[in-house]
Motif scaffolding. Structure first.
Motif, PDB file in Angstrom:
ATOM      1  N   ALA A   1       0.919  -1.377  -0.150  1.00 18.10           N
ATOM      2  CA  ALA A   1       0.010   0.040   0.125  1.00 18.10           C
ATOM      3  C   ALA A   1       0.769   1.296   0.021  1.00 18.10           C
ATOM      4  O   ALA A   1       0.669   2.308  -0.723  1.00 18.10           O
ATOM      5  CB  ALA A   1      -0.791  -0.035   1.223  1.00 18.10           C
ATOM      6  N   GLU A   2       1.985   1.366   0.679  1.00 18.01           N
ATOM      7  CA  GLU A   2       2.851   2.282   0.776  1.00 18.01           C
ATOM      8  C   GLU A   2       3.515   2.414  -0.609  1.00 18.01           C
ATOM      9  O   GLU A   2       3.868   3.713  -1.066  1.00 18.01           O
ATOM     10  CB  GLU A   2       3.990   2.206   1.895  1.00 18.01           C
ATOM     11  CG  GLU A   2       3.453   2.442   3.091  1.00 18.01           C
ATOM     12  CD  GLU A   2       4.140   1.955   4.414  1.00 18.01           C
ATOM     13  OE1 GLU A   2       4.173   2.459   5.447  1.00 18.01           O
ATOM     14  OE2 GLU A   2       5.185   1.246   4.116  1.00 18.01           O
ATOM     15  N   LYS A   3       3.892   1.514  -1.352  1.00 21.14           N
ATOM     16  CA  LYS A   3       4.543   1.542  -2.773  1.00 21.14           C
ATOM     17  C   LYS A   3       3.422   2.420  -3.563  1.00 21.14           C
ATOM     18  O   LYS A   3       3.858   3.102  -4.206  1.00 21.14           O
ATOM     19  CB  LYS A   3       4.823   0.304  -3.050  1.00 21.14           C
ATOM     20  CG  LYS A   3       6.029  -0.464  -2.475  1.00 21.14           C
ATOM     21  CD  LYS A   3       6.477  -1.644  -3.318  1.00 21.14           C
ATOM     22  CE  LYS A   3       7.195  -2.504  -2.546  1.00 21.14           C
ATOM     23  NZ  LYS A   3       7.477  -4.047  -2.997  1.00 21.14           N
ATOM     24  N   ASP A   4       2.019   1.982  -3.662  1.00 15.99           N
ATOM     25  CA  ASP A   4       1.246   2.144  -4.317  1.00 15.99           C
ATOM     26  C   ASP A   4       1.019   3.804  -4.198  1.00 15.99           C
ATOM     27  O   ASP A   4       0.867   4.611  -4.917  1.00 15.99           O
ATOM     28  CB  ASP A   4      -0.341   1.615  -4.354  1.00 15.99           C
ATOM     29  CG  ASP A   4      -0.271   0.344  -4.855  1.00 15.99           C
ATOM     30  OD1 ASP A   4       0.634  -0.001  -5.693  1.00 15.99           O
ATOM     31  OD2 ASP A   4      -1.043  -0.607  -4.499  1.00 15.99           O
ATOM     32  N   GLU A   5       1.040   4.209  -2.712  1.00 11.88           N
ATOM     33  CA  GLU A   5       0.806   5.524  -2.448  1.00 11.88           C
ATOM     34  C   GLU A   5       2.245   6.433  -2.874  1.00 11.88           C
ATOM     35  O   GLU A   5       1.780   7.593  -3.407  1.00 11.88           O
ATOM     36  CB  GLU A   5       0.758   5.856  -0.840  1.00 11.88           C
ATOM     37  CG  GLU A   5       0.359   7.120  -0.602  1.00 11.88           C
ATOM     38  CD  GLU A   5       0.189   7.102   0.935  1.00 11.88           C
ATOM     39  OE1 GLU A   5       0.351   6.346   1.858  1.00 11.88           O
ATOM     40  OE2 GLU A   5       0.395   8.590   1.549  1.00 11.88           O
ATOM     41  N   LEU A   6       3.288   5.923  -3.127  1.00 11.08           N
ATOM     42  CA  LEU A   6       4.346   6.642  -3.324  1.00 11.08           C
ATOM     43  C   LEU A   6       4.313   6.932  -5.098  1.00 11.08           C
ATOM     44  O   LEU A   6       4.456   7.988  -5.546  1.00 11.08           O
ATOM     45  CB  LEU A   6       5.563   5.715  -3.103  1.00 11.08           C
ATOM     46  CG  LEU A   6       6.992   6.370  -3.153  1.00 11.08           C
ATOM     47  CD1 LEU A   6       7.065   7.489  -2.462  1.00 11.08           C
ATOM     48  CD2 LEU A   6       8.057   5.449  -2.869  1.00 11.08           C
ATOM     49  N   ILE A   7       3.792   5.887  -5.750  1.00 10.71           N
ATOM     50  CA  ILE A   7       3.732   5.845  -7.215  1.00 10.71           C
ATOM     51  C   ILE A   7       2.541   6.996  -7.218  1.00 10.71           C
ATOM     52  O   ILE A   7       2.760   7.880  -8.148  1.00 10.71           O
ATOM     53  CB  ILE A   7       3.238   4.609  -7.724  1.00 10.71           C
ATOM     54  CG1 ILE A   7       4.440   3.543  -7.651  1.00 10.71           C
ATOM     55  CG2 ILE A   7       2.794   4.822  -9.158  1.00 10.71           C
ATOM     56  CD1 ILE A   7       3.575   2.004  -7.937  1.00 10.71           C
ATOM     57  N   ASP A   8       1.492   6.900  -6.668  1.00 10.82           N
ATOM     58  CA  ASP A   8       0.459   8.078  -6.854  1.00 10.82           C
ATOM     59  C   ASP A   8       0.858   9.215  -6.579  1.00 10.82           C
ATOM     60  O   ASP A   8       0.678  10.435  -7.420  1.00 10.82           O
ATOM     61  CB  ASP A   8      -0.749   7.633  -5.938  1.00 10.82           C
ATOM     62  CG  ASP A   8      -1.979   7.725  -6.157  1.00 10.82           C
ATOM     63  OD1 ASP A   8      -2.326   7.492  -7.536  1.00 10.82           O
ATOM     64  OD2 ASP A   8      -2.941   8.210  -5.508  1.00 10.82           O
ATOM     65  N   SER A   9       1.700   9.478  -5.487  1.00 10.43           N
ATOM     66  CA  SER A   9       2.069  10.869  -5.134  1.00 10.43           C
ATOM     67  C   SER A   9       2.993  11.292  -6.247  1.00 10.43           C
ATOM     68  O   SER A   9       3.065  12.631  -6.743  1.00 10.43           O
ATOM     69  CB  SER A   9       3.070  10.798  -3.694  1.00 10.43           C
ATOM     70  OG  SER A   9       2.058  10.391  -2.742  1.00 10.43           O
ATOM     71  N   ILE A  10       4.081  10.444  -6.676  1.00 12.00           N
ATOM     72  CA  ILE A  10       5.092  11.015  -7.697  1.00 12.00           C
ATOM     73  C   ILE A  10       4.565  11.047  -9.006  1.00 12.00           C
ATOM     74  O   ILE A  10       5.089  12.246  -9.701  1.00 12.00           O
ATOM     75  CB  ILE A  10       6.485   9.946  -7.599  1.00 12.00           C
ATOM     76  CG1 ILE A  10       7.140  10.030  -5.887  1.00 12.00           C
ATOM     77  CG2 ILE A  10       7.574  10.568  -8.413  1.00 12.00           C
ATOM     78  CD1 ILE A  10       8.266   9.254  -5.806  1.00 12.00           C
ATOM     79  N   ILE A  11       3.882  10.192  -9.572  1.00 13.16           N
ATOM     80  CA  ILE A  11       3.828  10.258 -10.915  1.00 13.16           C
ATOM     81  C   ILE A  11       2.217  10.425 -11.436  1.00 13.16           C
ATOM     82  O   ILE A  11       1.987  10.602 -12.489  1.00 13.16           O
ATOM     83  CB  ILE A  11       4.425   9.061 -11.726  1.00 13.16           C
ATOM     84  CG1 ILE A  11       3.822   7.899 -11.329  1.00 13.16           C
ATOM     85  CG2 ILE A  11       5.798   9.382 -11.632  1.00 13.16           C
ATOM     86  CD1 ILE A  11       4.641   6.696 -12.149  1.00 13.16           C
ATOM     87  N   VAL A  12       1.267  10.376 -10.387  1.00 10.83           N
ATOM     88  CA  VAL A  12      -0.024  10.437 -10.593  1.00 10.83           C
ATOM     89  C   VAL A  12      -0.557  11.873 -10.210  1.00 10.83           C
ATOM     90  O   VAL A  12      -0.933  12.656 -11.009  1.00 10.83           O
ATOM     91  CB  VAL A  12      -1.058   9.344 -10.307  1.00 10.83           C
ATOM     92  CG1 VAL A  12      -2.312   9.417 -10.876  1.00 10.83           C
ATOM     93  CG2 VAL A  12      -0.168   7.783 -10.808  1.00 10.83           C
TER      94      VAL A  12
END
Ligand code: DNO
Length: 391
Positions: free
Chosen positions: A168-179
């Protein structure tokens, strides 16, 4: 300085009525519905302009008229895209919208790893954590040889993070940085896109073999084409600095420092080729002294973003209070009020505070947090004018 506010169009839940009440004079916006690279028609421009004017406000700045990736990496279709850009510029000029902000950052615009970093007082700020960013690069993107771009002490913390980070933290990181931070500014990746990491990798691949010099060449080529049109229609272009102001993910970045700013201003030495002075972006590089930059470049600044940062020696960047930190907003107000008093200025980003947490805003663009900073800065402007006898 003209008091402006970034507004995301008719769908923004912050209305022009609200902005009128808090003393905003000029609107900063874009034709958010037009795809990157398409022509901005006179009809669409005038429609939005008339809407803004019906509230007694004016469309002060376009942020942004995006520069397509192919122009930045020098792809085959750049000629067509530059032609479209020129037509949009001319149409804006004819409509009387005369300040146009853009950026020349490859693939990724501003970078944040945390969109809701809790402060001790209960408000939330945007944050850049260099360990999480290196983790994203090395373990999520799995960019070839990425580890070599980071010092050993950072990599050690990245390996440690890998042992504890959850999916979940990885998904959040992806969401923050590139989405979440990118969709509304460049349209490269949008919320709801399936597999954003794959899309992002394909975009990165477009820049294989493009180094700093090549990117500079491509920017110069772009400016040589568009500045004469800007001059003809009385339009001022102003590039936004890179945020953060250094190379990332193996990509060159070329608007990071005094030397870079000096370079692009001279590359096409025309007053219509100018800078967006973003105090937040510039201050997030420890190599930059924003007061010195403002003194040097105030006259070629066509748009000001006021915001501040706190940067630790090991590269963590917190969006600070607008009156504290490395942004030196008080001194910047003094410089711009003296050197360039009619330049449009907007508060850049605000904390998430009070009822903001119950609303949906683009990251950084809360209402109460920005209004709070706007009021603080307006107080500074009034005090500076009074003390320096600038009225
Ligand atoms: C982020 C913004 C940037 C800026 C663009 C201008 O909050 O300051 O996304 O709008 O770089 O092209």
């Amino acid at each position: 300085m003209e008091r402006t506010w970034r507004w995301f169009g008719k769908k923004d839940n912050i209305t022009l009525d609200m902005l009128k009440q808090i003393g905003v004079e000029g609107i900063v916006t874009s034709l958010h519905g037009v795809a990157n690279g398409e022509i901005w028609t006179s009809e669409d421009i005038n429609d939005l302009k008339n809407y803004i004017e019906s509230y007694g406000l004016r469309w002060a700045v376009v942020e942004s008229l995006p520069v397509s990736e192919a122009i930045k990496y020098g792809g085959e279709n750049r000629h067509k895209l530059i032609e479209n850009y020129k037509i949009s510029l001319a149409n804006l000029g004819k409509a009387g919208v005369k300040t146009i902000c853009y950026n020349f950052m490859p693939v990724i615009d501003w970078i944040r790893t945390d969109l809701n970093k809790r402060n001790d007082d209960g408000t939330y700020s945007l944050f850049f954590n260099p360990i999480k960013f290196a983790y994203f690069d090395c373990f999520i993107l799995k960019r070839k040889d990425a580890e070599k771009d980071y010092p050993a002490d950072i990599m050690k913390q990245v390996y440690d993070l890998d042992k504890t980070i959850t999916e979940a933290e990885k998904d959040e990181l992806i969401d923050s940085i590139i989405v979440k931070t990118q969709g509304f500014v460049s349209g490269n990746i949008r919320e709801g896109d399936k597999n954003p990491v794959e899309i992002f990798k394909q975009l990165l691949a477009l820049y294989d073999g493009i180094d700093k010099n090549q990117l500079r060449e491509n920017m110069k080529y772009f400016l040589e084409q568009v500045i004469p049109v800007a001059e003809e229609y009385g339009v001022n272009l102003c590039v936004h600095p890179d945020d953060p102001p250094f190379s990332v993910l193996g990509l060159p970045r070329i608007v990071t420092s005094a030397e870079d700013i000096d370079w692009f201003l001279k590359a096409v030495d025309n007053p219509h080729n100018g800078l967006t002075f973003c105090a937040g972006s510039l201050s997030s590089g420890l190599h930059n002294d924003v007061i010195d930059l403002a003194q040097r470049f105030a006259k070629r600044t066509h748009f000001v973003h006021l915001r501040s940062t706190e940067v630790s020696a090991d590269g963590y960047v917190l969006e600070a209070s607008h009156l504290e930190g490395r942004g030196h907003v008080i001194e910047l107000v003094r410089i711009f009020e003296r050197e360039n008093p009619s330049v449009p200025m907007r508060i850049d980003h605000g904390r998430l505070m009070l009822d903001d947490v119950n609303k949906t805003y683009n990251p950084g663009y809360s209402f109460l947090g920005r209004m709070y900073a706007f009021a603080q800065v307006m107080g500074v402007v009034a005090a500076v004018k009074e003390i320096d006898n600038l009225k």
